[in-house]
Design an enzyme around this catalytic site. Structure first.
Site, short mmCIF file in Angstrom:
data_model
loop_
_atom_site.label_atom_id
_atom_site.label_comp_id
_atom_site.label_asym_id
_atom_site.label_seq_id
_atom_site.Cartn_x
_atom_site.Cartn_y
_atom_site.Cartn_z
N ASP A 207 0.82 -1.21 0.00
CA ASP A 207 0.00 0.00 0.00
C ASP A 207 0.85 1.27 0.00
O ASP A 207 0.33 2.37 -0.01
CB ASP A 207 -0.92 -0.02 1.24
CG ASP A 207 -1.97 1.07 1.20
OD1 ASP A 207 -2.51 1.33 0.12
OD2 ASP A 207 -2.26 1.67 2.26
N SER A 231 -6.96 5.19 0.02
CA SER A 231 -7.25 3.87 -0.52
C SER A 231 -8.71 3.52 -0.27
O SER A 231 -9.24 3.76 0.83
CB SER A 231 -6.35 2.81 0.14
OG SER A 231 -4.99 3.13 -0.03
N GLN A 281 -5.62 -2.07 -6.65
CA GLN A 281 -6.18 -1.14 -5.67
C GLN A 281 -6.87 0.01 -6.38
O GLN A 281 -6.42 0.46 -7.44
CB GLN A 281 -5.08 -0.60 -4.75
CG GLN A 281 -5.59 0.35 -3.66
CD GLN A 281 -4.47 0.85 -2.78
OE1 GLN A 281 -3.95 1.94 -3.02
NE2 GLN A 281 -4.12 0.09 -1.77
#
Length: 290
Positions: A207, A231, A281
């Protein structure tokens, strides 16, 4: 404890407070929200702690529902969805101050002999990580010094990150840039031999730079930001065993950005070019100041 890799291991070492209920620390840092990779990594630790540990994680799917507050513990509640002959499924809710901030579903697979194998080769040849400057070195080269805030961040950073393409510092440099990025990464110290810790550490790292690919055509990755980003969801598929304290290449691209959201996907390779992990993502992007 001063080694950032040791601090990462400590961060992933959850306290069990009841059957299938765990509590994780959330460091007090000067951030608006808890880092998403931390929550995802801790949730995966909680899920893994409820399995027989003979079945490694093969996939996870997660949603970031609310921003977490730094400095406030997070409770992870695990639901044992299925224990089959080959697959185990767990669902995890991360709760902070009575509110669910994150949901994760993880699947674990008993290793099997492959009937066949194939993979696409990496999209491009890249230099070895040892030949590339660290982020700190690039910042010092550009600015001539390292701001104190960035020095503090660098001292806490559990991963050595080296961008394959030199950082762009001006809006002129990003004009016409493809929405692609690639970095070499590895933990800054040894992480031990527990495969679950390596998987959760990589989940944490996944991430860190993925949404860079969305921003590259719009603004420099370092310096003042024109966009707030967060996110929204995160998915990973783990193909082969790996160690997160050894170099891995994180090749990233953004196929589309529209409607205030940007999609990014990444492929993680070892130094031999074997595909280890696939990542996708979506992030929310809003211009600061409206």
């Amino acid at each position: 404890m001063t080694n950032p890799a040791e601090r990462l291991i400590d961060l992933l070492d959850l306290e069990q407070i009841e059957v299938d209920i765990f509590r994780g620390r959330s460091p007090q840092e000067s951030l608006q929200r808890v880092f998403g990779g931390q929550v995802a990594g801790q949730a995966l630790v909680a899920a893994g702690r409820t399995t027989d540990r003979e079945r490694p994680v093969h996939s996870l799917h997660a949603y970031f529902l609310r921003p977490g507050r730094p400095g406030v513990p997070i409770v992870y509640q695990v639901e044992r969805v299925r224990d089959g002959r080959s697959f185990t499924t767990r669902r995890v809710s991360a709760v902070q101050q009575g509110r669910t901030i994150f949901n994760l579903t993880a699947s674990f697979h008993l290793p099997e002999e492959a009937s066949f194998e194939h993979q696409l080769a990496p999209s491009r040849d890249v230099p070895d990580p040892e030949t590339l400057p660290t982020v700190t070195e690039e910042i010092r080269e550009h600015l001539g010094t390292m701001p104190e805030a960035l020095q503090r961040m660098a001292r806490r950073q559990p991963f050595d990150i080296r961008y394959v393409d030199r950082l762009r510092w001006t809006t002129e440099e990003v004009k016409g840039a493809d929405p692609r990025s690639a970095v070499w990464m590895r933990a800054v110290g040894p992480l031990g031999d527990d495969p679950l810790i390596h998987t959760c550490a990589l989940t944490y790292a996944s991430d860190m730079t993925l949404l860079d690919a969305v921003r590259i055509p719009v603004e420099p990755l370092w310096g003042p930001r024109g966009f707030d980003m967060a996110s929204l969801d995160h998915a990973m598929w783990f193909h082969r065993p790996f160690r997160t304290d050894e170099w891995f290449l994180y090749d990233q691209e953004s196929p589309v950005a529209t409607g205030g959201r940007g999609l990014a996907r990444g492929r993680i390779y070892d130094r031999a070019g074997q595909l280890l992990v696939s990542v996708v993502q979506e992030g929310l992007f809003r211009r600061l100041g409206g």
